[in-house]
Design an enzyme around this catalytic site. Sequence first.
Site, PDB file in Angstrom:
ATOM      1  N   ARG A 170      -6.002  -2.278   8.985  1.00 22.58           N
ATOM      2  CA  ARG A 170      -6.597  -3.614   8.884  1.00 22.58           C
ATOM      3  C   ARG A 170      -6.122  -4.511  10.012  1.00 22.58           C
ATOM      4  O   ARG A 170      -6.876  -5.276  10.578  1.00 22.58           O
ATOM      5  CB  ARG A 170      -6.247  -4.217   7.517  1.00 22.58           C
ATOM      6  CG  ARG A 170      -6.957  -5.495   7.195  1.00 22.58           C
ATOM      7  CD  ARG A 170      -6.876  -5.825   5.717  1.00 22.58           C
ATOM      8  NE  ARG A 170      -5.576  -5.524   5.123  1.00 22.58           N
ATOM      9  CZ  ARG A 170      -5.379  -5.418   3.814  1.00 22.58           C
ATOM     10  NH1 ARG A 170      -6.374  -5.566   2.982  1.00 22.58           N
ATOM     11  NH2 ARG A 170      -4.177  -5.154   3.343  1.00 22.58           N
ATOM     12  N   ARG A 198       0.982  -5.021  -5.837  1.00 23.57           N
ATOM     13  CA  ARG A 198       1.121  -6.287  -5.117  1.00 23.57           C
ATOM     14  C   ARG A 198       1.470  -7.313  -6.180  1.00 23.57           C
ATOM     15  O   ARG A 198       0.916  -7.288  -7.275  1.00 23.57           O
ATOM     16  CB  ARG A 198      -0.168  -6.596  -4.368  1.00 23.57           C
ATOM     17  CG  ARG A 198      -0.446  -5.457  -3.343  1.00 23.57           C
ATOM     18  CD  ARG A 198      -1.254  -5.894  -2.181  1.00 23.57           C
ATOM     19  NE  ARG A 198      -1.150  -4.920  -1.096  1.00 23.57           N
ATOM     20  CZ  ARG A 198      -1.925  -3.836  -0.961  1.00 23.57           C
ATOM     21  NH1 ARG A 198      -2.862  -3.564  -1.842  1.00 23.57           N
ATOM     22  NH2 ARG A 198      -1.762  -3.034   0.074  1.00 23.57           N
ATOM     23  N   ASP A 204      -0.245   2.531   8.386  1.00 23.58           N
ATOM     24  CA  ASP A 204      -0.791   1.819   9.557  1.00 23.58           C
ATOM     25  C   ASP A 204       0.135   1.801  10.785  1.00 23.58           C
ATOM     26  O   ASP A 204      -0.301   1.454  11.872  1.00 23.58           O
ATOM     27  CB  ASP A 204      -1.126   0.367   9.194  1.00 23.58           C
ATOM     28  CG  ASP A 204      -2.285   0.278   8.215  1.00 23.58           C
ATOM     29  OD1 ASP A 204      -2.975   1.289   8.028  1.00 23.58           O
ATOM     30  OD2 ASP A 204      -2.495  -0.804   7.643  1.00 23.58           O
ATOM     31  N   ASP A 244       5.527  -5.188   5.952  1.00 24.95           N
ATOM     32  CA  ASP A 244       6.037  -6.519   6.299  1.00 24.95           C
ATOM     33  C   ASP A 244       6.103  -7.477   5.116  1.00 24.95           C
ATOM     34  O   ASP A 244       7.065  -8.232   4.961  1.00 24.95           O
ATOM     35  CB  ASP A 244       5.148  -7.155   7.372  1.00 24.95           C
ATOM     36  CG  ASP A 244       5.518  -6.668   8.763  1.00 24.95           C
ATOM     37  OD1 ASP A 244       6.578  -6.040   8.910  1.00 24.95           O
ATOM     38  OD2 ASP A 244       4.735  -6.923   9.695  1.00 24.95           O
ATOM     39  N   GLY A 293       0.837  -1.210   0.000  1.00 25.41           N
ATOM     40  CA  GLY A 293       0.000   0.000   0.000  1.00 25.41           C
ATOM     41  C   GLY A 293       0.864   1.249   0.000  1.00 25.41           C
ATOM     42  O   GLY A 293       1.885   1.297   0.697  1.00 25.41           O
ATOM     43  N   THR A 304       4.195   2.610   5.466  1.00 21.05           N
ATOM     44  CA  THR A 304       2.780   2.236   5.522  1.00 21.05           C
ATOM     45  C   THR A 304       2.077   3.174   6.489  1.00 21.05           C
ATOM     46  O   THR A 304       2.638   3.506   7.540  1.00 21.05           O
ATOM     47  CB  THR A 304       2.549   0.773   5.973  1.00 21.05           C
ATOM     48  OG1 THR A 304       1.190   0.629   6.390  1.00 21.05           O
ATOM     49  CG2 THR A 304       3.440   0.356   7.123  1.00 21.05           C
ATOM     50  N   ASP A 317       2.237  -0.354  11.558  1.00 16.95           N
ATOM     51  CA  ASP A 317       2.098  -1.701  12.131  1.00 16.95           C
ATOM     52  C   ASP A 317       3.352  -2.557  11.926  1.00 16.95           C
ATOM     53  O   ASP A 317       3.258  -3.781  11.870  1.00 16.95           O
ATOM     54  CB  ASP A 317       0.865  -2.406  11.529  1.00 16.95           C
ATOM     55  CG  ASP A 317       0.956  -2.546  10.016  1.00 16.95           C
ATOM     56  OD1 ASP A 317       1.856  -1.944   9.399  1.00 16.95           O
ATOM     57  OD2 ASP A 317       0.113  -3.269   9.443  1.00 16.95           O
TER      58      ASP A 317
END
Length: 320
Positions: free
Chosen positions: A172, A73, A128, A104, A12, A126, A130
């Site tokens: 997510r 992707r 996020d 990741d 992303g 990213t 995360d």
Amino acid sequence: MIKKIGVLTSGGDAPGMNAAVRAVVRTAISKGMEVYGIRKGYVGLITGDIIPMDEKSVSDIIHNGGTILYTARCPEFRTIEGVMKAKAKCDELGIEGLVVVGGDGSFRGAADLSAQGVLCVGIPGTIDNDISCTDYTIGFDTAMNTAMELIDKLRDTSQSHCRIQVVEVMGRGAGHIAVNTGAACGATDIITTEVPYDLDAIAKTMLEKKAKGKQNFVVIVAEGVGHSQEIASVLQEKTGIEARATILGHVQRGGSPTVRDRVEATRMGYYAVELLEQGIGNRVVGIKDSKIVDYDIQEALAMTKSYDVRLHKIAEQIAF
Ligand code: ADP
Ligand code: F6P
């Protein structure tokens, strides 16, 4: 001495990826290396969608969202055949090192390519936040500021109509955007997968606050929890207060990067090239306690990230 490197963005997109690409390209050139830009992540590495970069190819991009190298992707890269095609393309062009800006999944791919002898260094990109080995990922700050502005606007209209406004933010697999925007926007409730929640209790507290004069209620829901429309309906039913749900969606991934994203991207991009210059690969760059660090990719992927439960509790405790 490494002579040629490549840079790609994968997974992303995130605001600040361009600043990272700029830093990698300009740092490498300043150190006498040649740099290739690989387009559409690992897809470009397999298909050969690769362009030479010079100082000017990264001019006027530091302030732009998205990524000039595009992102994608690439299921084929999850196979050994795909990785070997990418390795062959690197050999053909003499690319000895690669900077991978992504999450990741992208780092897993980078580890596979490192195992085939291409030195890969990952930079966390990213919205996020995360990625466990780093306190910060490129794009997080911009995304949160975008979400914050939008939630503020939703608060205006929910106040006018005395409504509950349920807002779903991205994330997510993690609630970092949710907890921070919830705290920043004075949300009454923050719903993430990391902290158990109870809609009966939320509704009861809303009614108590309503009895004391509160007119609007902003509830932040993390994407990982989802069901924001359902949550709004349940809260409306339980409280009798009209409720609306809004999913902010991909708007959070765009826009001009904030100072923080531009600066962290610049620092990490520079450091990634310094590692490659020393012949060091299979690493992920990160930021820990404001300092730049790097880890073995496998070690980085095995780490776990903590969620700010304290901030979550404080934000809800002091909201009225
Ligand atoms: P992110 O990097 O943001 O986590 P993805 O999980 O979509 O995003 O991964 C980006 C790309 O990285 C994938 O499309 C694929 O090409 C590669 N990738 C992901 N997981 C793996 C894996 N386990 N092994 C090899 N490559 C992977
Ligand atoms: O960039 C991370 C993320 O924003 C997640 O929070 C979200 O679930 C995902 O990307 C969606 O990405 P896409 O629509 O590109 O698959």
